[in-house]
Design an enzyme around this catalytic site. Sequence first.
Site, short mmCIF file in Angstrom:
data_model
loop_
_atom_site.label_atom_id
_atom_site.label_comp_id
_atom_site.label_asym_id
_atom_site.label_seq_id
_atom_site.Cartn_x
_atom_site.Cartn_y
_atom_site.Cartn_z
N GLY A 66 52.99 91.65 -59.24
CA GLY A 66 53.23 91.40 -60.40
C GLY A 66 52.67 91.53 -61.98
N SER A 67 53.79 91.31 -62.77
CA SER A 67 53.56 91.88 -63.84
C SER A 67 53.72 93.84 -63.99
CB SER A 67 52.67 92.08 -64.98
OG SER A 67 51.84 91.98 -65.97
N ALA A 68 52.70 94.40 -64.69
CA ALA A 68 53.40 95.81 -64.37
C ALA A 68 53.42 96.26 -63.40
CB ALA A 68 52.34 97.03 -64.56
N HIS A 285 52.32 83.67 -68.70
CA HIS A 285 52.30 85.13 -67.85
C HIS A 285 50.89 85.34 -67.47
CE1 HIS A 285 53.10 89.16 -67.78
NE2 HIS A 285 52.52 89.67 -67.59
#
Length: 388
Positions: A66-68, A285
């Site tokens: 997730g994210s990066a 986020h």
Amino acid sequence: MTSNGGLIYVSMQYRLGIFGFLSGTEIAQNGVQNAGLLDQRSALDWVQRNIRAFGGDPSRVTIWGGSAGGGSVTAQLIAGGAYDEPPFAAAIAEYPWWQPFLNQSEQNMQYNTALRLSNCSSVDCLRSIPTTTLATLSQRVENDTYPTAGDGYGVYYFGPVVDGKFIRELPSTAFSLGHFYDVPLLVDHDAYEGDIFSNMTQTTQVEETADARDLFPFAGPSFFSRLYQLYPASDYNSTFFQRQTWFGDFIINCPTYIMATNAVDRNTNSSAVFKLTFAAGSQLHGATSNFLASNITGFPSANNHTLAEIMSSYWISFAETHDPNPVRSSSAPFWPSYMSNGTGVAAAGQSVGFDTLAVTYTTIEPATDPDASAKCDFFYAHQYQVQN
């Protein structure tokens, strides 16, 4: 565990910042770019060689980030132009982070800044610096250069680059050309992806645009005119919310649309593509993490344990069967494929319904992908401005 022993979870470590993502001409000539991504590939290859010793099946590996980490899943999907057999069988890219990739001149500026701040004159000198000192240097380079071309508010200065080897082209280009591994895919994003990456002190569109020019150094008047036609100030109660909306779209929401649509068009099994939008928890986020990842039984960080059971059952089902439905919780609604509910037939080009599963505080139900829109088509059409 929720999976009743049906899964083996492997966590990998990889280099970050200056350790994993310092780039530039000299690094390319005397080392490797994207070292952090190569660490990940090495770990995946290790899993292929060794997971049987832990009771696992190397042919059933699902990568998840997730994210990066979602951006890393993207990078592993397009690795080397997807020229060989992947060391995984399915992929989950949660809120995939597609920040701008520094071009060669920007990479060299970053590299030269590292040399200047360290009193070094070569990469060999940088390699001789103690680890703790190098970690401090990584942050100093960030501080010394911000803001600059490719490094606006909310993004990170050290990240993947197009190196012509492991990453051969920008992610959107790779997906457009079908240069990604043909595996079942699950993507998602949260409701307000740009919120924590936007600057609350910006109160005018002039300030907003000045910052955006650092994010998109190759964008010009026509780009910004169209951007603000699509995201007019009159639609938002503040400059902050205007900015968080387009920032979240360009860096996360639209990438999920690009990935899902191209996977449907290119993958052998067009129905093995799934997308979820999440407007529960914090809605910010990373909001899904409390409902999916916990090392304590019962998901104590989730504010709705029933939802956590439902969400985790989808993920377990996808990892086990490459479909979020077969072994989902009995209380979990059916999650349609991205292909579902299209009108007409494939021969007429009308068979994709852009179906997602929309999760809110009170409902879980199918919905048409909100990112199948003119806004995401704009960012997709301007990929070289927003990704380079």
